[in-house]
Design an enzyme around this catalytic site. Structure first.
Site, PDB file in Angstrom:
ATOM      1  N   GLY A 263       0.816  -1.216   0.000  1.00 37.49           N
ATOM      2  CA  GLY A 263       0.000   0.000   0.000  1.00 37.49           C
ATOM      3  C   GLY A 263       0.844   1.257   0.000  1.00 37.49           C
ATOM      4  O   GLY A 263       0.548   2.232   0.699  1.00 37.49           O
TER       5      GLY A 263
ATOM      6  N   ARG B 187       0.399   5.694  -1.750  1.00 38.90           N
ATOM      7  CA  ARG B 187      -0.031   6.963  -1.135  1.00 38.90           C
ATOM      8  C   ARG B 187       0.025   6.822   0.381  1.00 38.90           C
ATOM      9  O   ARG B 187       0.417   5.777   0.913  1.00 38.90           O
ATOM     10  CB  ARG B 187      -1.429   7.330  -1.596  1.00 38.90           C
ATOM     11  CG  ARG B 187      -2.500   6.355  -1.102  1.00 38.90           C
ATOM     12  CD  ARG B 187      -3.889   6.733  -1.582  1.00 38.90           C
ATOM     13  NE  ARG B 187      -4.902   6.182  -0.703  1.00 38.90           N
ATOM     14  CZ  ARG B 187      -6.210   6.383  -0.841  1.00 38.90           C
ATOM     15  NH1 ARG B 187      -6.658   7.103  -1.835  1.00 38.90           N
ATOM     16  NH2 ARG B 187      -7.070   5.868   0.003  1.00 38.90           N
TER      17      ARG B 187
ATOM     18  N   TYR C  17     -13.175  -3.516  11.161  1.00 42.10           N
ATOM     19  CA  TYR C  17     -11.855  -2.867  11.118  1.00 42.10           C
ATOM     20  C   TYR C  17     -11.142  -3.064  12.455  1.00 42.10           C
ATOM     21  O   TYR C  17      -9.981  -3.489  12.492  1.00 42.10           O
ATOM     22  CB  TYR C  17     -12.032  -1.386  10.792  1.00 42.10           C
ATOM     23  CG  TYR C  17     -10.722  -0.629  10.688  1.00 42.10           C
ATOM     24  CD1 TYR C  17      -9.959  -0.674   9.531  1.00 42.10           C
ATOM     25  CD2 TYR C  17     -10.256   0.137  11.753  1.00 42.10           C
ATOM     26  CE1 TYR C  17      -8.760   0.030   9.434  1.00 42.10           C
ATOM     27  CE2 TYR C  17      -9.061   0.839  11.661  1.00 42.10           C
ATOM     28  CZ  TYR C  17      -8.321   0.785  10.503  1.00 42.10           C
ATOM     29  OH  TYR C  17      -7.132   1.474  10.408  1.00 42.10           O
TER      30      TYR C  17
HETATM   31  P1  NAD Z   1      -4.717   4.897   2.415  1.00 40.56           P
HETATM   32  O1  NAD Z   1      -6.111   4.558   2.069  1.00 40.56           O
HETATM   33  O2  NAD Z   1      -4.151   6.195   1.969  1.00 40.56           O
HETATM   34  O3  NAD Z   1      -3.721   3.747   1.980  1.00 40.56           O
HETATM   35  C1  NAD Z   1      -4.060   2.397   2.067  1.00 40.56           C
HETATM   36  C2  NAD Z   1      -3.312   1.639   1.005  1.00 40.56           C
HETATM   37  O4  NAD Z   1      -3.727   0.270   1.047  1.00 40.56           O
HETATM   38  C3  NAD Z   1      -3.609   2.173  -0.401  1.00 40.56           C
HETATM   39  O5  NAD Z   1      -2.405   2.349  -1.082  1.00 40.56           O
HETATM   40  C4  NAD Z   1      -4.435   1.067  -1.023  1.00 40.56           C
HETATM   41  O6  NAD Z   1      -4.211   0.913  -2.409  1.00 40.56           O
HETATM   42  C5  NAD Z   1      -3.926  -0.164  -0.283  1.00 40.56           C
HETATM   43  N1  NAD Z   1      -4.915  -1.233  -0.375  1.00 40.56           N
HETATM   44  C6  NAD Z   1      -6.204  -1.210   0.052  1.00 40.56           C
HETATM   45  N2  NAD Z   1      -6.812  -2.358  -0.303  1.00 40.56           N
HETATM   46  C7  NAD Z   1      -5.895  -3.120  -0.948  1.00 40.56           C
HETATM   47  C8  NAD Z   1      -5.934  -4.404  -1.561  1.00 40.56           C
HETATM   48  N3  NAD Z   1      -7.030  -5.167  -1.579  1.00 40.56           N
HETATM   49  N4  NAD Z   1      -4.814  -4.856  -2.133  1.00 40.56           N
HETATM   50  C9  NAD Z   1      -3.695  -4.114  -2.135  1.00 40.56           C
HETATM   51  N5  NAD Z   1      -3.586  -2.903  -1.571  1.00 40.56           N
HETATM   52  C10 NAD Z   1      -4.695  -2.407  -0.994  1.00 40.56           C
HETATM   53  O7  NAD Z   1      -4.660   4.778   4.001  1.00 40.56           O
HETATM   54  P2  NAD Z   1      -3.523   5.093   5.057  1.00 40.56           P
HETATM   55  O8  NAD Z   1      -4.138   6.006   6.041  1.00 40.56           O
HETATM   56  O9  NAD Z   1      -2.222   5.419   4.442  1.00 40.56           O
HETATM   57  O10 NAD Z   1      -3.451   3.656   5.748  1.00 40.56           O
HETATM   58  C11 NAD Z   1      -2.322   2.824   5.795  1.00 40.56           C
HETATM   59  C12 NAD Z   1      -2.488   1.861   6.950  1.00 40.56           C
HETATM   60  O11 NAD Z   1      -2.580   2.593   8.173  1.00 40.56           O
HETATM   61  C13 NAD Z   1      -3.769   1.013   6.868  1.00 40.56           C
HETATM   62  O12 NAD Z   1      -3.486  -0.317   7.247  1.00 40.56           O
HETATM   63  C14 NAD Z   1      -4.684   1.680   7.872  1.00 40.56           C
HETATM   64  O13 NAD Z   1      -5.623   0.787   8.401  1.00 40.56           O
HETATM   65  C15 NAD Z   1      -3.690   2.153   8.911  1.00 40.56           C
HETATM   66  N6  NAD Z   1      -4.192   3.242   9.752  1.00 40.56           N
HETATM   67  C16 NAD Z   1      -4.603   4.429   9.207  1.00 40.56           C
HETATM   68  C17 NAD Z   1      -5.098   5.413  10.046  1.00 40.56           C
HETATM   69  C18 NAD Z   1      -5.577   6.757   9.521  1.00 40.56           C
HETATM   70  O14 NAD Z   1      -6.189   7.524  10.283  1.00 40.56           O
HETATM   71  N7  NAD Z   1      -5.307   7.116   8.287  1.00 40.56           N
HETATM   72  C19 NAD Z   1      -5.162   5.197  11.426  1.00 40.56           C
HETATM   73  C20 NAD Z   1      -4.727   3.989  11.949  1.00 40.56           C
HETATM   74  C21 NAD Z   1      -4.244   3.006  11.097  1.00 40.56           C
END
Ligand code: NAD
Length: 252
Positions: A12, A15, A157
């Site tokens: 992922g 971005r 989640y």
């Molecule tokens: P984001 O949506 O910007 O990035 C998520 C990435 O996961 C994307 O690049 C997307 O293409 C990839 N992805 C999703 N489904 C997929 C699939 N089926 N196959 C391959 N790739 C896939 O979100 P982010 O905020 O950068 O999140 C990154 C991680 O951090 C995630 O695991 C999220 O749960 C975790 N997180 C985020 C937050 C927040 O507030 N943004 C908080 C806690 C944890």
């Protein structure tokens, strides 16, 4: 914090947090495999941001076990090995239990658990198979504060991230004898596309006020914790889950 000579796969990474993780490893000398799902252009944009040479992009749907195995084989063949796996890819959706249909409830659970937990488990399996025969490695899973605090609008989640924490602890025990160290990082809200709608909406100020710093995390805040867990000297932290939530939710 020098990753020269190491190959790091960040899922992922097109971005958000994944892009920052990729950049921070590359800034410290690592060669990064930038994984993406559908947006090749965004993955190429991440690649263009990385200092140094020898980085690649790789594609896989994290909900597809065969695609994950093919991606691992590609990374190892193209880049000459794998030293660090960062399971960062993840999805979130709202499915409050009392206001959606049974069919939608099931669909959310299937999709989220398949991507966030089973996808990470499959990537960890494939990585460990390689690492055990090549001197060891690190597996770092991006979890969430929601695993501890609860996610009333997205129970799947919260459960997927709690599962990821438990998986990290079990794999830490199973793999330490092979010099493979497994940890998890648990952010609160992070300034990314995933959280943008909430942070830019009417609840934004209240969310920022959850932390005494009156802000949410930046992707770089989270990336720093990941890089730290991958660094030489952090081996004995195997099994640890590190909060990156600006004291918004403290657990003992
Ligand atoms: P984001 O949506 O910007 O990035 C998520 C990435 O996961 C994307 O690049 C997307 O293409 C990839 N992805 C999703 N489904 C997929 C699939 N089926 N196959 C391959 N790739 C896939 O979100 P982010 O905020 O950068 O999140 C990154 C991680 O951090 C995630 O695991 C999220 O749960 C975790 N997180 C985020 C937050 C927040 O507030 N943004 C908080 C806690 C944890």
């Amino acid at each position: 914090m020098d990753f020269s000579g190491q190959v790091i796969l960040v899922t992922g990474a097109s971005r958000g947090i994944g892009r920052s993780i990729a950049r921070q490893f590359a800034q410290r000398g690592g060669r990064v495999a930038v994984h993406y799902h559908q947006n090749e252009e965004a993955a190429r944009a991440t690649l263009a941001l990385l200092p140094g040479e020898g980085h690649h992009i790789v594609q896989a749907d994290m909900a597809d076990a065969d695609a994950i195995q093919r991606m691992m084989q590609t990374v190892i063949a193209q880049m000459g090995g794998l030293h660090v796996l960062v399971n960062n890819a993840g999805i979130y959706d709202d499915h409050p239990p009392l206001s959606i249909s049974y069919a939608d409830w099931q669909a959310s659970w299937m999709r989220i658990v398949q991507t966030n937990l089973i996808g990470a488990a499959n990537a960890a399996y494939c990585a460990a198979q390689h690492m055990k025969d090549h001197g060891g490695g690190r597996i770092i899973n991006v979890s969430s504060r929601g695993a501890f605090r609860g996610e009333p609008d997205s129970p799947a989640y919260g459960a997927s991230k709690a599962g990821l924490n438990a998986m990290s602890q079990s794999l830490a025990k199973a793999l330490a004898p092979h010099n493979i160290f497994v940890t998890a990082v648990a952010p609160g809200f992070v300034e990314t596309d995933m959280a943008a709608e909430l942070l830019n909406g009417p609840q934004g100020d209240a969310i920022r006020a959850q932390s005494p710093l009156n802000r949410v995390a930046t992707p770089d805040d989270v990336a720093y914790a990941v890089v730290f867990f991958a660094s030489a000297g952090a081996e004995f932290m195997t099994g640890a889950i590190l909060d990156v939530n600006g004291a918004s939710y403290l657990r003992t």
